[in-house]
Design a protein around this motif. Structure first.
Motif, PDB file in Angstrom:
ATOM      1  N   GLU B 112       9.386 -20.961  -5.513  1.00 18.32           N
ATOM      2  CA  GLU B 112       9.138 -20.117  -4.341  1.00 18.32           C
ATOM      3  C   GLU B 112      10.195 -19.004  -4.253  1.00 18.32           C
ATOM      4  O   GLU B 112      11.382 -19.252  -4.425  1.00 18.32           O
ATOM      5  CB  GLU B 112       9.184 -20.990  -3.081  1.00 18.32           C
ATOM      6  N   SER B 113       9.726 -17.786  -3.999  1.00 17.51           N
ATOM      7  CA  SER B 113      10.664 -16.692  -3.722  1.00 17.51           C
ATOM      8  C   SER B 113       9.917 -15.584  -3.003  1.00 17.51           C
ATOM      9  O   SER B 113       8.699 -15.666  -2.824  1.00 17.51           O
ATOM     10  CB  SER B 113      11.311 -16.166  -5.013  1.00 17.51           C
ATOM     11  N   ASP B 114      10.633 -14.556  -2.592  1.00 22.75           N
ATOM     12  CA  ASP B 114      10.037 -13.479  -1.801  1.00 22.75           C
ATOM     13  C   ASP B 114       9.411 -12.451  -2.743  1.00 22.75           C
ATOM     14  O   ASP B 114      10.059 -11.489  -3.168  1.00 22.75           O
ATOM     15  CB  ASP B 114      11.123 -12.845  -0.928  1.00 22.75           C
ATOM     16  N   ILE B 115       8.148 -12.663  -3.067  1.00 22.58           N
ATOM     17  CA  ILE B 115       7.465 -11.784  -4.023  1.00 22.58           C
ATOM     18  C   ILE B 115       7.270 -10.392  -3.430  1.00 22.58           C
ATOM     19  O   ILE B 115       7.453  -9.373  -4.119  1.00 22.58           O
ATOM     20  CB  ILE B 115       6.106 -12.397  -4.425  1.00 22.58           C
ATOM     21  N   GLU B 116       6.929 -10.328  -2.155  1.00 20.15           N
ATOM     22  CA  GLU B 116       6.696  -9.027  -1.513  1.00 20.15           C
ATOM     23  C   GLU B 116       7.929  -8.134  -1.643  1.00 20.15           C
ATOM     24  O   GLU B 116       7.807  -6.931  -1.920  1.00 20.15           O
ATOM     25  CB  GLU B 116       6.353  -9.204  -0.024  1.00 20.15           C
ATOM     26  N   ALA B 117       9.107  -8.714  -1.416  1.00 20.84           N
ATOM     27  CA  ALA B 117      10.324  -7.892  -1.439  1.00 20.84           C
ATOM     28  C   ALA B 117      10.568  -7.317  -2.823  1.00 20.84           C
ATOM     29  O   ALA B 117      10.865  -6.126  -2.974  1.00 20.84           O
ATOM     30  CB  ALA B 117      11.530  -8.724  -0.994  1.00 20.84           C
ATOM     31  N   ALA B 118      10.436  -8.149  -3.841  1.00 23.71           N
ATOM     32  CA  ALA B 118      10.663  -7.646  -5.202  1.00 23.71           C
ATOM     33  C   ALA B 118       9.573  -6.652  -5.587  1.00 23.71           C
ATOM     34  O   ALA B 118       9.855  -5.599  -6.167  1.00 23.71           O
ATOM     35  CB  ALA B 118      10.709  -8.810  -6.194  1.00 23.71           C
ATOM     36  N   ALA B 119       8.328  -6.964  -5.253  1.00 21.57           N
ATOM     37  CA  ALA B 119       7.222  -6.065  -5.620  1.00 21.57           C
ATOM     38  C   ALA B 119       7.365  -4.712  -4.932  1.00 21.57           C
ATOM     39  O   ALA B 119       7.028  -3.665  -5.504  1.00 21.57           O
ATOM     40  CB  ALA B 119       5.882  -6.703  -5.260  1.00 21.57           C
ATOM     41  N   GLY B 120       7.879  -4.735  -3.709  1.00 21.85           N
ATOM     42  CA  GLY B 120       8.023  -3.498  -2.955  1.00 21.85           C
ATOM     43  C   GLY B 120       8.929  -2.482  -3.618  1.00 21.85           C
ATOM     44  O   GLY B 120       8.791  -1.274  -3.389  1.00 21.85           O
ATOM     45  N   THR B 121       9.840  -2.955  -4.477  1.00 26.17           N
ATOM     46  CA  THR B 121      10.777  -2.017  -5.110  1.00 26.17           C
ATOM     47  C   THR B 121      10.111  -1.148  -6.177  1.00 26.17           C
ATOM     48  O   THR B 121      10.685  -0.145  -6.584  1.00 26.17           O
ATOM     49  CB  THR B 121      11.983  -2.747  -5.747  1.00 26.17           C
ATOM     50  N   VAL B 122       8.935  -1.534  -6.637  1.00 24.50           N
ATOM     51  CA  VAL B 122       8.275  -0.756  -7.705  1.00 24.50           C
ATOM     52  C   VAL B 122       6.852  -0.341  -7.341  1.00 24.50           C
ATOM     53  O   VAL B 122       6.220   0.412  -8.089  1.00 24.50           O
ATOM     54  CB  VAL B 122       8.211  -1.558  -9.030  1.00 24.50           C
ATOM     55  N   SER B 123       6.343  -0.814  -6.208  1.00 23.42           N
ATOM     56  CA  SER B 123       4.917  -0.646  -5.904  1.00 23.42           C
ATOM     57  C   SER B 123       4.704   0.375  -4.804  1.00 23.42           C
ATOM     58  O   SER B 123       5.485   0.484  -3.873  1.00 23.42           O
ATOM     59  CB  SER B 123       4.316  -1.977  -5.437  1.00 23.42           C
ATOM     60  N   ARG B 124       3.600   1.097  -4.885  1.00 20.89           N
ATOM     61  CA  ARG B 124       3.180   1.964  -3.792  1.00 20.89           C
ATOM     62  C   ARG B 124       2.283   1.196  -2.831  1.00 20.89           C
ATOM     63  O   ARG B 124       1.928   1.709  -1.756  1.00 20.89           O
ATOM     64  CB  ARG B 124       2.398   3.140  -4.345  1.00 20.89           C
ATOM     65  N   TRP B 125       1.895   0.007  -3.223  1.00 28.25           N
ATOM     66  CA  TRP B 125       0.943  -0.796  -2.439  1.00 28.25           C
ATOM     67  C   TRP B 125       1.196  -2.248  -2.790  1.00 28.25           C
ATOM     68  O   TRP B 125       1.289  -2.580  -3.982  1.00 28.25           O
ATOM     69  CB  TRP B 125      -0.482  -0.365  -2.821  1.00 28.25           C
ATOM     70  N   VAL B 126       1.345  -3.090  -1.785  1.00 28.98           N
ATOM     71  CA  VAL B 126       1.484  -4.531  -2.019  1.00 28.98           C
ATOM     72  C   VAL B 126       0.524  -5.225  -1.071  1.00 28.98           C
ATOM     73  O   VAL B 126       0.580  -5.019   0.149  1.00 28.98           O
ATOM     74  CB  VAL B 126       2.925  -5.030  -1.753  1.00 28.98           C
ATOM     75  N   ARG B 127      -0.370  -6.034  -1.618  1.00 29.12           N
ATOM     76  CA  ARG B 127      -1.312  -6.763  -0.782  1.00 29.12           C
ATOM     77  C   ARG B 127      -1.298  -8.232  -1.191  1.00 29.12           C
ATOM     78  O   ARG B 127      -1.400  -8.539  -2.377  1.00 29.12           O
ATOM     79  CB  ARG B 127      -2.732  -6.187  -0.984  1.00 29.12           C
ATOM     80  N   ARG B 128      -1.148  -9.122  -0.211  1.00 32.89           N
ATOM     81  CA  ARG B 128      -1.304 -10.550  -0.481  1.00 32.89           C
ATOM     82  C   ARG B 128      -2.712 -10.947  -0.087  1.00 32.89           C
ATOM     83  O   ARG B 128      -3.143 -10.696   1.049  1.00 32.89           O
ATOM     84  CB  ARG B 128      -0.289 -11.370   0.322  1.00 32.89           C
ATOM     85  N   CYS B 129      -3.432 -11.549  -0.977  1.00 38.44           N
ATOM     86  CA  CYS B 129      -4.772 -12.025  -0.659  1.00 38.44           C
ATOM     87  C   CYS B 129      -4.630 -13.354   0.088  1.00 38.44           C
ATOM     88  O   CYS B 129      -4.052 -14.299  -0.441  1.00 38.44           O
ATOM     89  CB  CYS B 129      -5.578 -12.206  -1.939  1.00 38.44           C
ATOM     90  N   VAL B 130      -5.122 -13.394   1.309  1.00 43.01           N
ATOM     91  CA  VAL B 130      -4.905 -14.594   2.135  1.00 43.01           C
ATOM     92  C   VAL B 130      -6.151 -15.464   2.264  1.00 43.01           C
ATOM     93  O   VAL B 130      -6.077 -16.559   2.811  1.00 43.01           O
ATOM     94  CB  VAL B 130      -4.374 -14.229   3.543  1.00 43.01           C
ATOM     95  N   SER B 131      -7.270 -14.995   1.759  1.00 40.68           N
ATOM     96  CA  SER B 131      -8.491 -15.795   1.887  1.00 40.68           C
ATOM     97  C   SER B 131      -9.397 -15.520   0.698  1.00 40.68           C
ATOM     98  O   SER B 131      -9.498 -14.375   0.233  1.00 40.68           O
ATOM     99  CB  SER B 131      -9.225 -15.429   3.189  1.00 40.68           C
ATOM    100  N   VAL B 132     -10.065 -16.568   0.246  1.00 37.74           N
ATOM    101  CA  VAL B 132     -10.965 -16.388  -0.898  1.00 37.74           C
ATOM    102  C   VAL B 132     -12.049 -15.366  -0.595  1.00 37.74           C
ATOM    103  O   VAL B 132     -12.532 -14.667  -1.492  1.00 37.74           O
ATOM    104  CB  VAL B 132     -11.549 -17.747  -1.343  1.00 37.74           C
ATOM    105  N   ARG B 133     -12.431 -15.249   0.678  1.00 38.57           N
ATOM    106  CA  ARG B 133     -13.493 -14.282   1.031  1.00 38.57           C
ATOM    107  C   ARG B 133     -13.022 -12.835   0.810  1.00 38.57           C
ATOM    108  O   ARG B 133     -13.843 -11.935   0.683  1.00 38.57           O
ATOM    109  CB  ARG B 133     -13.920 -14.453   2.490  1.00 38.57           C
ATOM    110  N   ASP B 134     -11.705 -12.632   0.811  1.00 45.54           N
ATOM    111  CA  ASP B 134     -11.170 -11.277   0.607  1.00 45.54           C
ATOM    112  C   ASP B 134     -10.859 -10.975  -0.861  1.00 45.54           C
ATOM    113  O   ASP B 134     -10.448  -9.852  -1.177  1.00 45.54           O
ATOM    114  CB  ASP B 134      -9.858 -11.089   1.393  1.00 45.54           C
ATOM    115  N   ALA B 135     -11.029 -11.964  -1.725  1.00 45.78           N
ATOM    116  CA  ALA B 135     -10.516 -11.803  -3.097  1.00 45.78           C
ATOM    117  C   ALA B 135     -11.103 -10.565  -3.777  1.00 45.78           C
ATOM    118  O   ALA B 135     -10.381  -9.768  -4.395  1.00 45.78           O
ATOM    119  CB  ALA B 135     -10.797 -13.057  -3.922  1.00 45.78           C
ATOM    120  N   GLY B 136     -12.408 -10.403  -3.676  1.00 43.91           N
ATOM    121  CA  GLY B 136     -13.041  -9.246  -4.304  1.00 43.91           C
ATOM    122  C   GLY B 136     -12.577  -7.945  -3.676  1.00 43.91           C
ATOM    123  O   GLY B 136     -12.148  -7.010  -4.371  1.00 43.91           O
TER     124      GLY B 136
END
Lengths: 519, 519
Positions: B112-136
């Motif tokens: 476990e670690s803070d993926i959003e924080a690390a991803a934010g340093t290189v990404s213009r967009w960070v989205r966590r998919c929170v539900s299978v209905r949103d996956a697509g």
């Protein structure tokens, strides 16, 4: 003096006299200052994951931190995985990340990035030095924040060091004020003592952290002998003392199913330096929390003295039960992971340090080495593979007179193989055994465990194969002498020779993939 | 269908049909779903920096993004440096980071670690998919957010994909809605036209990004011919079209002193897809901002059509000035970096793709290849070394019918050398030339430039040496045939052979260190 020199003098004055480094332009004043502060040993790593993993291995064995020196955000990124493992190990690391000069940052030059954000994911402390006058004191505070493994309070403390702080004058070194030591909570201790006296037979004491060293293990063994409690250890201890004359402790299994079986029927769980047990990964329809339903959990904390004081309360005069000297016989025939474990158990020298990242091929290692001469066993603490070779490198620098045995899976070896070069450059006494099964065998196993049913010859399975790696060539390309073992006899001969010769050496042990790991 | 399949179908439906992956347990459903979605090509990388760098190289050449598949926070960490380079290149990357199942995160399992924080340093967009209905839909939005290099609007878009989203049912694929294209600002364009007509001889047009392709270069050349303006290119273009029949453009120098000389006396700077010039690093008492005092800056933006429209205004009917076909002769004698450049210029085939991370040894390459048959030149965009070999790997997958030439310094090769294995596994047509000078030569130079005076035989200088690397052994250990060139003749023979044979190949070109790089 300039800031770089003040940082170095503060480090060496504070007992941090090894720096694992992969520097760049913004770190050149720091590197140049090594000429002026000969107490600091700079160790070059070809990749930052090697530097951070070596700092972890060094501190696990030296009981004091090393420094790193990384090049801006991308250098930190490359070191992040092994800092993650260090964080999970509770290892003190003085993690120094060079940055652009303060006035340069506004220009968003190509290497500019958010160092604080990335560092925050692995660090308990992040400090940016903003003035040369603070260079010494910021460094001292970073060392104090990193703590020490001996107090079970270690962590990654990151100092962001801009280039202008290093090159400007007006700095002075600062003394390090040690952090406060945590005391044992006497009330919790007495509660645990009452519990063990009353319910010992239904209790598991789960130990970890610094309690995996001999004093903690002896105290745990005495408690078990006196109260009937069972002792288990966390799945991935940072450093476990093992071998003849030391109490043996069974580790909680990696696989949730096996861990659940180990804990079935337990009514009380006493945590001593370990965290409450959870499944390493989640699986459909399987529990994440491995504490049995209805089991009460009492946390003693990780203070090294906690178990000794508890033993004093519940087991006065009781002796620990230790393991007697024993070794497996040398096997014959085609090599398997099981036979390789026997060879290692048969030949492991006194005072060895084992860096264990053998993954599925390592299944038989703990049992095969149980009665070897006393040794230290370092495991993969944070699950981020690519720890083992750097860890062995740092351990060898911490303990130059002890043999280091680095047990590696082929897949995990390929993340930070560059650390072999540092072993060659520094003439470190490390023997690496690569368990070469040409696959990510653990993923082959997990593919089934998560409930998928990919075809045996499909594209999914093909993605888990590692054909064509030649570790003898790879090691020689990095300056480390190497050989290949096909039979158990090959391995015995090559390992015997490697353990008697100085400097690093690598053996590629060709073994079948352990897809029957679960049986 | 399950979430993994919906993600894969959305990717392939949205034109993303290559996934560079280094998966772990939490990504096993994604991997298993590759059996069900044959349109997706999964490419295994042994290290995440190989995956992210390959995704960058792929998109630079394919003009559409690839996906990555990384294993939690530490896997993202290992891929961060090359995502940084992709960010600086403006490359679209659909960066997929697997995570623990949503319900598992609260247990703070070892990975476990803070993926959003690390991803934010290189990404213009960070989205966590929170539900299978949103996956697509989340996947479709991520693809749209990544954009496309052809619009000069590319970037790293990160989708964090928990394991339970992948394994749960009830998902459906979603169509991708392309992002809006940016239009040229007509007012700015007219202002630029007036400026060029009036002050052309005192103006530099600094071009970069997608304007480094043939249409942009031709427009720039026409503008120069009509107005007397000088054209310069950014120092590290993501992709430059070059060679016979294409306008040649001088690049802004890496060294601030040289760049300052290039810009001396300039009164107007027109930016077209390039950023305002700044020094790569800061140096004591040297400027960070390279825009001359009193020089006005006008930014046209990076829209590919911008320069063509401007040329239409100021240079109607004017023809671009293109370079004529020319090659250096084949040199003789002991190899140097300069002679190696001549050999490469003499032999570079039609339609080559060059991944250039030759660092100090690459000094003579641009001139030596100036009149070669048309080719693409990819440079290190973010300064995070370890880009070149992965970039070449991805470019070769994007353009299977074009020869890829990967020009590498030895120091930078050692960060992501593992990508050679992927070249072997996928039988990619990549010829790697390692400029092997056994040192971090650029740091030897920078040590002086930052103003330090370390002793020539001291500990500081020793930290910048790389003795003992054998790239022939290393390449063969990764399954890539290799040879060593000591003379210019060796290199010519070996390169000729490599360029005619299919599959990957590596040549270790032994050259002296270019400490006189500045002269």
């Amino acid at each position: 003096m300039n800031g770089a020199r003040a940082v170095l003098e503060t480090l060496t004055g504070g007992g941090v006299d090894v720096c694992f480094t992969n520097p760049g332009t913004s770190e050149m004043h720091f590197v140049a200052a090594l000429d002026e502060v000969p107490q600091m040993r700079g160790v070059l790593c070809l990749f930052e994951g090697g530097a951070t993993g070596a700092a972890d291995g060094y501190a696990r064995m030296a009981d004091r931190p090393a420094a790193t020196l990384l090049h801006l955000g991308p250098g930190l990124g490359n070191g992040l995985a092994n800092l993650h493992n260090a964080r999970r190990a509770g290892t003190p690391v003085v993690n120094i990340v060079g940055d652009h000069a303060t006035h340069h940052k506004v220009f968003d030059a190509p290497l500019e990035s958010d160092i604080e954000a990335a560092a925050g994911t692995v660090s308990r402390w992040v400090r940016r030095c903003v003035s040369v006058r603070d260079a010494g004191q910021d460094t001292a505070n970073t060392i104090a924040a990193a703590g020490s493994t001996a107090q079970a309070t270690g962590g990654v403390a990151t100092l962001i060091l801009p280039a202008d702080v290093c090159w400007s004058r007006g700095a002075c070194a600062a003394p390090v004020t040690p952090g406060q030591t945590t005391a044992v909570d006497e009330n919790v201790l007495e509660e645990a003592a009452r519990l063990l006296n009353r319910e010992g037979k239904h209790t598991v004491v789960l130990i970890g952290g610094d309690l995996m060293r001999r004093p903690g293990l002896e105290a745990a063994s005495r408690i078990a002998a006196a109260t009937g409690a069972r002792i288990l250890a966390e799945n991935t201890p940072a450093r476990q003392e093992r071998g003849a004359g030391i109490p043996l402790v069974e580790r909680l299994a990696y696989l949730g199913e096996k861990a659940t079986a180990q804990l079935t029927g337990v009514r009380h769980l006493v945590l001593a330096g370990a965290r409450s047990p959870v499944s390493f990964f989640a699986y459909p329809n399987k529990p994440s929390n491995l504490v049995p339903t209805g089991c009460a959990v009492l946390d003693l904390g990780g203070v090294p003295m906690a178990l000794e004081e508890l033993a004093h309360l519940v087991a006065p005069g009781v002796r620990p039960v230790t393991i007697s000297a024993q070794r497996p016989g040398l096997p014959n025939g085609a090599l398997t992971a099981q036979k390789a474990a026997a060879v290692i158990g048969a030949l492991m020298p006194e005072a060895a340090i084992v860096s264990d990242e053998a993954v599925t091929s390592g299944w038989w290692l703990p049992q095969a080495t149980v009665g070897c001469p006393p040794h230290d066993w370092l495991t993969l603490t944070g699950g981020a593979i690519g720890q083992g070779i750097p860890l062995a490198t740092g351990a060898a620098i911490a303990c130059p007179n002890r043999p280091v045995i680095s047990l590696q899976a082929d897949g995990s070896a390929m993340y930070t193989l560059q650390a072999l070069w540092t072993q060659a450059r520094e003439s470190l006494n490390v023997t690496t055994v690569i368990f070469s099964n040409a696959s990510y065998a653990i993923l082959g196993m997990e593919l089934g465990r998560v409930g998928t049913r990919p075809s045996t010859d499909g594209r999914a399975r093909a993605l888990l194969g590692l054909p064509g790696l030649d570790f003898v060539s790879l090691a020689e390309g990095l300056g480390v002498p190497a050989s290949r073992a096909i039979t158990a006899d090959d391995l015995a001969k090559q390992l015997s020779r490697a353990l008697t010769e100085p400097g690093p050496c690598l053996i590629e042990a060709v073994v079948p993939s352990q897809s029957s790991f679960l049986d």
